[in-house]
Scaffold this motif. Sequence first.
Motif, mmCIF file in Angstrom:
data_model
loop_
_atom_site.group_PDB
_atom_site.id
_atom_site.type_symbol
_atom_site.label_atom_id
_atom_site.label_comp_id
_atom_site.label_asym_id
_atom_site.label_seq_id
_atom_site.Cartn_x
_atom_site.Cartn_y
_atom_site.Cartn_z
ATOM 1 N N UNK B 480 0.839 -1.202 0.000
ATOM 2 C CA UNK B 480 0.000 0.000 0.000
ATOM 3 C C UNK B 480 0.871 1.248 0.000
ATOM 4 N N UNK B 481 0.453 2.231 -0.816
ATOM 5 C CA UNK B 481 1.205 3.475 -0.911
ATOM 6 C C UNK B 481 0.277 4.654 -0.672
ATOM 7 N N UNK B 482 0.836 5.792 -0.258
ATOM 8 C CA UNK B 482 -0.011 6.973 -0.104
ATOM 9 C C UNK B 482 -0.668 7.344 -1.431
ATOM 10 N N UNK B 483 -1.906 7.852 -1.350
ATOM 11 C CA UNK B 483 -2.643 8.182 -2.566
ATOM 12 C C UNK B 483 -1.932 9.263 -3.370
ATOM 13 N N UNK B 484 -1.283 10.229 -2.668
ATOM 14 C CA UNK B 484 -0.623 11.309 -3.407
ATOM 15 C C UNK B 484 0.561 10.789 -4.204
ATOM 16 N N UNK B 485 1.172 9.685 -3.709
ATOM 17 C CA UNK B 485 2.334 9.138 -4.420
ATOM 18 C C UNK B 485 1.885 8.434 -5.698
ATOM 19 N N UNK B 486 0.811 7.646 -5.563
ATOM 20 C CA UNK B 486 0.281 6.910 -6.716
ATOM 21 C C UNK B 486 -0.260 7.875 -7.765
ATOM 22 N N UNK B 487 -1.143 8.784 -7.300
ATOM 23 C CA UNK B 487 -1.795 9.694 -8.233
ATOM 24 C C UNK B 487 -0.837 10.748 -8.749
ATOM 25 N N UNK B 488 0.141 11.125 -7.915
ATOM 26 C CA UNK B 488 1.140 12.105 -8.341
ATOM 27 C C UNK B 488 1.957 11.570 -9.505
ATOM 28 N N UNK B 489 2.328 10.281 -9.432
ATOM 29 C CA UNK B 489 3.104 9.669 -10.512
ATOM 30 C C UNK B 489 2.273 9.604 -11.789
ATOM 31 N N UNK B 490 0.981 9.253 -11.620
ATOM 32 C CA UNK B 490 0.074 9.153 -12.759
ATOM 33 C C UNK B 490 -0.120 10.515 -13.427
ATOM 34 N N UNK B 491 -0.299 11.527 -12.552
ATOM 35 C CA UNK B 491 -0.537 12.878 -13.056
ATOM 36 C C UNK B 491 0.684 13.384 -13.820
ATOM 37 N N UNK B 492 1.867 13.117 -13.260
ATOM 38 C CA UNK B 492 3.097 13.576 -13.908
ATOM 39 C C UNK B 492 3.227 12.948 -15.286
ATOM 40 N N UNK B 493 2.861 11.650 -15.379
ATOM 41 C CA UNK B 493 2.948 10.970 -16.678
ATOM 42 C C UNK B 493 1.921 11.525 -17.654
ATOM 43 N N UNK B 494 0.690 11.801 -17.163
ATOM 44 C CA UNK B 494 -0.369 12.319 -18.035
ATOM 45 C C UNK B 494 -0.017 13.699 -18.570
ATOM 46 N N UNK B 495 0.597 14.509 -17.676
ATOM 47 C CA UNK B 495 0.947 15.860 -18.105
ATOM 48 C C UNK B 495 2.221 15.861 -18.940
ATOM 49 N N UNK B 496 2.961 14.764 -18.793
ATOM 50 C CA UNK B 496 4.134 14.588 -19.638
ATOM 51 C C UNK B 496 5.307 15.458 -19.212
ATOM 52 N N UNK B 497 6.283 14.820 -18.588
ATOM 53 C CA UNK B 497 7.506 15.547 -18.284
ATOM 54 C C UNK B 497 7.518 16.237 -16.939
ATOM 55 N N UNK B 499 7.694 16.543 -12.984
ATOM 56 C CA UNK B 499 8.328 15.658 -11.993
ATOM 57 C C UNK B 499 7.273 15.181 -11.006
ATOM 58 N N UNK B 500 7.232 13.863 -10.736
ATOM 59 C CA UNK B 500 6.281 13.306 -9.770
ATOM 60 C C UNK B 500 6.764 13.622 -8.365
ATOM 61 N N UNK B 501 5.848 13.966 -7.456
ATOM 62 C CA UNK B 501 6.274 14.248 -6.081
ATOM 63 C C UNK B 501 6.819 12.981 -5.414
ATOM 64 N N UNK B 502 8.019 13.095 -4.851
ATOM 65 C CA UNK B 502 8.639 11.929 -4.213
ATOM 66 C C UNK B 502 8.463 11.963 -2.704
ATOM 67 N N UNK B 503 8.001 13.084 -2.180
ATOM 68 C CA UNK B 503 7.815 13.165 -0.724
ATOM 69 C C UNK B 503 6.526 13.931 -0.459
ATOM 70 N N UNK B 504 6.051 13.822 0.794
ATOM 71 C CA UNK B 504 4.833 14.540 1.150
ATOM 72 C C UNK B 504 5.055 16.044 1.021
ATOM 73 N N UNK B 505 6.293 16.484 1.312
ATOM 74 C CA UNK B 505 6.586 17.917 1.200
ATOM 75 C C UNK B 505 6.457 18.368 -0.251
ATOM 76 N N UNK B 506 6.950 17.521 -1.160
ATOM 77 C CA UNK B 506 6.851 17.867 -2.584
ATOM 78 C C UNK B 506 5.392 17.856 -3.028
ATOM 79 N N UNK B 507 4.623 16.885 -2.519
ATOM 80 C CA UNK B 507 3.202 16.821 -2.876
ATOM 81 C C UNK B 507 2.478 18.057 -2.389
ATOM 82 N N UNK B 508 2.834 18.524 -1.185
ATOM 83 C CA UNK B 508 2.155 19.709 -0.654
ATOM 84 C C UNK B 508 2.558 20.960 -1.434
ATOM 85 N N UNK B 509 3.832 21.045 -1.806
ATOM 86 C CA UNK B 509 4.226 22.251 -2.544
ATOM 87 C C UNK B 509 3.596 22.239 -3.935
ATOM 88 N N UNK B 510 3.381 21.040 -4.494
ATOM 89 C CA UNK B 510 2.616 20.938 -5.745
ATOM 90 C C UNK B 510 1.202 21.473 -5.539
#
Lengths: 166, 543
Positions: B480-497, B499-510
């Motif tokens: 099991x992974x945090x939802x922001x990690x899973x969806x963040x990676x998906x979003x980064x791929x969909x938007x193309x190029x 960077x996916x958030x690798x930490x909660x801090x990065x997810x929050x700054x996004x």
Amino acid sequence: MAISVKVMKRPEAGRTSYMRATLKGMSLTFKHLVRPQAATLEYPEEQPDLHPRWRGTHRMEVHADGRPKCVACGLCPTVCPANCIRLVGGEDDQGVRYPIVYEIDEFRCIFCGMCQEVCPVEAIHVGHHFENAEYERDRFVYDLDRLMDQDHSTTLLWDPSDRRSE
Amino acid sequence: MPDNGRSPAGAATVTLTIDDREVTVPKGTSLLEAAALQGTALPHYCYHPGLSAPAQCRICLVEVEGAPKLQPSCVTMAQDGQVVKTDSPEALKMRKGVLEFYLVNHPLDCPICDMSGECKLQDYVFAEGREHGRGREPKRVFGRDDFGGDVLYYGDRCVMCTRCVRFMDEVARDSRLTVVERGSRAVIDTFFDEGLEGASFAGNVVDICPVGALVSKDFLHKARAWDLDSTPSVCPGCSQGCNIELHTRDNLVQRLKPRENAEVNGHWMCDFGRANYEGLNRGGRLEAPAAGRGAKRRPAGWDEALGQLFARLQAAAGADVKIVGSAEWSCEGLAALAAVGAETGEVSARVFRSRCAADEDRLPGFPALARRRDLAPNVDGARTLGFSRVGGEDAAGGLEEVAAHDGVLFVLGDDLADQEAAFGEAASLFVYMGAHGSEAAANADFVLPVTTFAEQEGTFVNVQQRVQRFWPGLRAPGEARPAWLVLGALLAALRGGEAAPASAAAAFSWLAGERAAFAGLSYEGLGAEGAPLAAPAGGNGAA
């Protein structure tokens, strides 16, 4: 640092006699023949004499009415360096705190005796017992009933006659 | 320091000397608080920062130069030029004597006392008390008294600090406790048989009891204080978002304790929230991602599952998207979900369901704190992120439209417990992300295990529009992974190029960059106490 090698001076071959040393050895042999000094113990027919501070298989002391003395304070699992004690405390129908689960893994145990030392109610002891062979590994985890059923004498962690030892 | 009596901010201050060190404190600070500011922790029982100080425990006595007798530091106000000695031989001797009196009738039953390890009597006697007792007389015995509710009283251990009595009087404003009898026979008692039953903030008396006199029935004999790991978190009970500590052992939450936050909950929390931790220990979790609908479902690794999902999302571009979120998931996860939906196609519904209580339950002595109507921690966060509440007060129903949707369907964190197995049958793509499996997820094309808030870092927004961080106290099960990690990676791929958030801090700054309501906030800046949202509410949709 350089390694220094000390070269022993040995007598030249053929210039020394081993007669004296041989006689010395044989005299010891004959001495044992006449007056045997038993270093060998005929175990298991003969049992070893265990020292008062021998720390062997655990034993749980019980009250006169058969309840374990343990109050589940949690100090023995805390102090245990091998992490071999599992304890779940609870309350019996009289409102007395007691161990619902008390298990000691005799395989993990290093028999340091700290559980006995730390016990505030003198419940858990290590004892004068070492013959724990079993056919199954699971059997080495002693549960509360089995610890209470042990009937060997318990270890003295110090000499009661000598106050300084305490 | 020159004594001008005024600090730059204009507030009056006083400068005094405590243990040969000068300290400047605001006027009206007690010696005990001044000493704490200076770094000297003075022992105290009756004093509590959230209550009045009656100076009756006599354990905080200090020597003040010029005063004829030792002064109780909790009620003696700091004055200019005062010279205070907290550890003079006189003060130490007096405190030692007081402690000896406390032990005259104390049963010393630390081995069976739940407070052992976090008990102030234990601490102070160990630090300043006598090594051996001198008492020969038998001790008086009271036994224990069931106060009702979750509270159990052991009269023998009580030090008569009356914190519990004052809490019920001053903060709960429900005077149910009092001291009866006098001298050594004094005990805390309740009126008649009513006890504390039904008093919804009574659990706090267990927290403020400095010894093991008041203990929680729920926690009784459950764990030793020194075995517990403590993690700062936010109470999931309601939208108040009380700051709490998760006390965990063996990867299970054992109890919740309030964590001080003057803006949100003071020192307190309600009994409803306190008892509401069993859900965090619930087993039967989803542990590995799986792909495929119904009988065709196969376990898949994260890379494989996300790769397939990415391809399906690209293929579904422009579709009608409906999203079911949850007010128990973090802002980062919900925002990333909304963004993934918006990136895929037209989002026609962003909904969540949560339980509601009939009314609020306010703490009269601390009006900012109440058990709120919304019984989920991130209702306001979900609303801010554009989700709207559907369904009944029991978090059921309201998904008829979603269930029959024929476009892309995302579900995050909602167990769909009341839904039929036919849920999402018509959906062209159905992604189910949750902590627990569900019968209604049978038609899901992807089942992705995500972590609960207790297993990840993230933020909630409480009813005061305050963003508050929480930390992981439990290990996540399986993969099991945090939802922001899973969806963040998906979003980064969909938007193309991107960077996916690798930490909660990065997810929050996004999130802070994406949503105007969160603009200007930094993850570090939130700290342990949180910070208010920039804009009041009503966030705009992403992208």
